[in-house]
Design a protein around this motif. Structure first.
Motif, PDB file in Angstrom:
ATOM      1  N   ARG A   1       1.101  -1.484   0.098  1.00  0.00           N
ATOM      2  CA  ARG A   1      -0.163  -0.035   0.019  1.00  0.00           C
ATOM      3  C   ARG A   1       0.593   1.192   0.216  1.00  0.00           C
ATOM      4  O   ARG A   1       0.347   2.209  -0.639  1.00  0.00           O
ATOM      5  CB  ARG A   1      -0.793   0.362   1.368  1.00  0.00           C
ATOM      6  CG  ARG A   1      -2.198  -1.436   0.902  1.00  0.00           C
ATOM      7  CD  ARG A   1      -2.501  -1.252   2.478  1.00  0.00           C
ATOM      8  NE  ARG A   1      -3.754   0.387   1.971  1.00  0.00           N
ATOM      9  CZ  ARG A   1      -3.942   0.981   3.507  1.00  0.00           C
ATOM     10  NH1 ARG A   1      -4.272  -0.202   4.690  1.00  0.00           N
ATOM     11  NH2 ARG A   1      -4.800   2.474   3.707  1.00  0.00           N
ATOM     12  N   ALA A   2       1.760   1.685   0.636  1.00  0.00           N
ATOM     13  CA  ALA A   2       2.745   2.122   0.701  1.00  0.00           C
ATOM     14  C   ALA A   2       3.591   2.708  -0.421  1.00  0.00           C
ATOM     15  O   ALA A   2       3.739   3.541  -0.919  1.00  0.00           O
ATOM     16  CB  ALA A   2       3.909   2.154   2.273  1.00  0.00           C
TER      17      ALA A   2
ATOM     18  N   ALA B   1       2.852   1.530  -3.563  1.00  0.00           N
ATOM     19  CA  ALA B   1       1.597   2.051  -4.057  1.00  0.00           C
ATOM     20  C   ALA B   1       1.479   3.709  -4.506  1.00  0.00           C
ATOM     21  O   ALA B   1       0.823   3.894  -5.423  1.00  0.00           O
ATOM     22  CB  ALA B   1       0.226   1.416  -4.394  1.00  0.00           C
ATOM     23  N   GLN B   2       2.032   4.130  -3.822  1.00  0.00           N
ATOM     24  CA  GLN B   2       1.749   5.649  -3.661  1.00  0.00           C
ATOM     25  C   GLN B   2       2.435   6.718  -4.165  1.00  0.00           C
ATOM     26  O   GLN B   2       2.249   7.453  -4.347  1.00  0.00           O
ATOM     27  CB  GLN B   2       1.433   6.032  -1.528  1.00  0.00           C
ATOM     28  CG  GLN B   2       0.232   5.711  -1.218  1.00  0.00           C
ATOM     29  CD  GLN B   2      -1.093   6.305  -1.796  1.00  0.00           C
ATOM     30  OE1 GLN B   2      -1.051   7.450  -1.883  1.00  0.00           O
ATOM     31  NE2 GLN B   2      -1.412   4.573  -1.965  1.00  0.00           N
ATOM     32  N   VAL B   3       4.274   5.643  -4.423  1.00  0.00           N
ATOM     33  CA  VAL B   3       5.212   6.445  -5.043  1.00  0.00           C
ATOM     34  C   VAL B   3       4.807   5.562  -6.369  1.00  0.00           C
ATOM     35  O   VAL B   3       4.580   6.303  -7.193  1.00  0.00           O
ATOM     36  CB  VAL B   3       6.371   5.727  -4.404  1.00  0.00           C
ATOM     37  CG1 VAL B   3       7.262   6.374  -4.957  1.00  0.00           C
ATOM     38  CG2 VAL B   3       6.446   6.029  -2.520  1.00  0.00           C
ATOM     39  N   ALA B   4       5.177   4.164  -6.585  1.00  0.00           N
ATOM     40  CA  ALA B   4       5.157   3.568  -8.134  1.00  0.00           C
ATOM     41  C   ALA B   4       3.366   3.831  -8.713  1.00  0.00           C
ATOM     42  O   ALA B   4       2.603   4.015  -7.877  1.00  0.00           O
ATOM     43  CB  ALA B   4       5.408   2.311  -8.000  1.00  0.00           C
ATOM     44  N   ASP B   5       3.680   3.979  -9.994  1.00  0.00           N
ATOM     45  CA  ASP B   5       2.464   4.177 -11.056  1.00  0.00           C
ATOM     46  C   ASP B   5       1.657   2.641 -10.802  1.00  0.00           C
ATOM     47  O   ASP B   5       0.560   2.524 -11.063  1.00  0.00           O
ATOM     48  CB  ASP B   5       2.735   5.172 -12.170  1.00  0.00           C
ATOM     49  CG  ASP B   5       3.158   6.106 -12.149  1.00  0.00           C
ATOM     50  OD1 ASP B   5       2.581   7.708 -11.542  1.00  0.00           O
ATOM     51  OD2 ASP B   5       4.411   6.884 -12.239  1.00  0.00           O
TER      52      ASP B   5
ATOM     53  N   GLU C   1      12.466   2.753   4.027  1.00  0.00           N
ATOM     54  CA  GLU C   1      14.303   3.871   3.259  1.00  0.00           C
ATOM     55  C   GLU C   1      13.626   3.227   1.729  1.00  0.00           C
ATOM     56  O   GLU C   1      14.745   4.143   1.123  1.00  0.00           O
ATOM     57  CB  GLU C   1      15.182   3.215   3.628  1.00  0.00           C
ATOM     58  CG  GLU C   1      16.883   3.853   3.853  1.00  0.00           C
ATOM     59  CD  GLU C   1      17.670   3.110   4.254  1.00  0.00           C
ATOM     60  OE1 GLU C   1      18.406   3.338   3.919  1.00  0.00           O
ATOM     61  OE2 GLU C   1      17.748   2.777   5.300  1.00  0.00           O
ATOM     62  N   ALA C   2      13.513   1.577   1.578  1.00  0.00           N
ATOM     63  CA  ALA C   2      12.956   1.340   0.301  1.00  0.00           C
ATOM     64  C   ALA C   2      12.365   2.531  -0.776  1.00  0.00           C
ATOM     65  O   ALA C   2      12.146   2.933  -1.453  1.00  0.00           O
ATOM     66  CB  ALA C   2      12.880   0.268  -0.298  1.00  0.00           C
ATOM     67  N   ILE C   3      10.840   3.140   0.238  1.00  0.00           N
ATOM     68  CA  ILE C   3      10.070   3.354  -0.315  1.00  0.00           C
ATOM     69  C   ILE C   3      11.651   4.807  -0.852  1.00  0.00           C
ATOM     70  O   ILE C   3      10.707   5.849  -2.087  1.00  0.00           O
ATOM     71  CB  ILE C   3       9.122   3.956   0.771  1.00  0.00           C
ATOM     72  CG1 ILE C   3       8.723   2.842   0.755  1.00  0.00           C
ATOM     73  CG2 ILE C   3       8.152   4.806  -0.382  1.00  0.00           C
ATOM     74  CD1 ILE C   3       7.415   2.049   2.107  1.00  0.00           C
TER      75      ILE C   3
END
Length: 373
Positions: free
Chosen positions: A32-33, A35-39, A322-324
């Protein structure tokens, strides 16, 4: 400036005791997290499945492990869909009362979620699953009668199924200590490896989305249950999350004729996996692309296959948070090294023949027309 969509792949191998993603849908908050960064996020069922708990994520693609490996190798593409008609395949070895529980779960998904389903099919013989544990602690399994699974699945395709949910009767866990550890959030999922064998078999044979939900008797109440395992204790079946995932799972495109709406491995920008589980074929295939590989150290497993051991270049991070952050910087076109207290000077290439003497020897003589353009 217009940029193409940012695509991430999240991999957590099945049945290896991953600290995050090795239990009942406990990696879903991570997805879910991300998916907020990646399209677009591509991941596999055991990352998203939480028995009767799931979360609708329109930009997350639910891709079975064998299909994900084929995608990563560049053999298959992924075509997003609005809806799949799901076929339900039941093992003849499931007791009548337990079969009714799964049929009622399917009807509930039709009535409450509006999912499209075909008539269900029961195998012509019990499937016969045996559970095994490797020396590493990873779990796997065998199928005594794979033919009965394939025949039932082919019948569902004839009925119009575009994806298949499989429910096979699994043996009750005989290792009480291992089961106790898993329910306490400390052990390896005893079923996951065998589940992967079943779904891999069907996807390889049919080349359509498939996922598995085990049929098991309810366990006795345990007041000390870990929250990471609790989703599996909520009812009589694991089927709801599988039906929800398959209803929007992308279709596999196996031909070389790729249309604009088909996602290919060359469009992957980042791959996130546990730092000790870099030996899977999908991850190794994606290491040969331009994607940024991110190794998460905090997500420990029973394995010890690090990027360095397999000759893969990956950026190590401590946590998924950190990965996000790394992905956010990558998507923005920022070198993650620039977001640090100290940035070293740019260095000359070790093999360059350019010396400081040649830099101080003055300008070379150029023809007048060389200054143009």
């Amino acid at each position: 400036m217009l940029q193409r969509p940012y695509t991430a792949v999240m991999i957590v191998p099945t049945g290896v005791g991953a600290a995050i993603g090795g239990y009942a849908g406990d990696a879903l908050p991570v997805v879910r997290a991300i998916a907020q960064v990646a399209d677009t996020v591509i991941t596999h069922p055991n990352v998203l499945n939480g028995a009767q708990l799931y979360w609708p994520l329109p930009n997350v693609l639910y891709v079975e492990g064998y299909g994900l490996d084929q995608f990563a190798a560049g053999q298959w593409g992924l075509r997003p869909v609005h809806r799949n008609r799901v076929g339900l395949l039941l093992d003849a070895g499931i007791e009548e009362s337990l079969r009714w529980r799964h049929l009622q779960a399917a009807d509930a998904a039709r009535a409450t979620l509006g999912l499209a389903m075909t008539d269900y099919v029961v195998t012509d013989a019990p499937v016969g699953v045996t559970l095994q544990t490797a020396e590493s602690g990873a779990t796997w399994g065998t199928i005594a009668n794979s033919g009965t699974l394939l025949r039932a699945a082919e019948r569902l395709v004839q009925l119009g199924a575009e994806a298949i949910a499989v429910v096979v009767r699994f043996p009750e866990e005989e290792d009480a200590i291992a089961l106790h550890h898993y329910r306490q959030g400390q052990g390896v999922d005893p079923l996951a490896g065998a589940e992967a064998v079943i779904s891999h078999l069907l996807v390889r044979h049919l080349q359509i989305p498939c996922a598995h939900a085990p049929a098991l008797s309810p366990l006795s109440l345990d007041p000390t249950l870990s929250p990471k395992s609790a989703a599996e204790e909520l009812g009589h079946t694991f089927l709801p999350c599988v039906l929800a995932g398959l209803s929007r799972a992308p279709q596999f495109v196996t031909s070389g004729d790729r249309q604009p709406d088909v996602l290919s491995r060359d469009q992957v920008d980042a791959v996130i996996a546990p730092a000790t589980a870099f030996g899977g074929s999908g991850l190794l295939s994606l290491s040969g692309t331009t994607a940024q590989l991110i190794a998460v150290e905090e997500n420990t497993t029973t394995l010890a296959i690090t990027p360095e051991k397999v000759g893969v270049r990956a950026l190590r991070v401590r946590s998924y948070l950190e990965a996000i952050g790394v992905m956010a910087a990558h998507k923005a076109g920022i070198d993650a090294g620039a977001i640090a207290p100290h940035l070293p000077q740019i260095q000359p290439d070790a093999e360059t023949s350019l010396s400081t003497d040649s830099l101080s020897s003055g300008p070379a003589s150029l023809p007048q027309n060389a200054l143009l353009g």
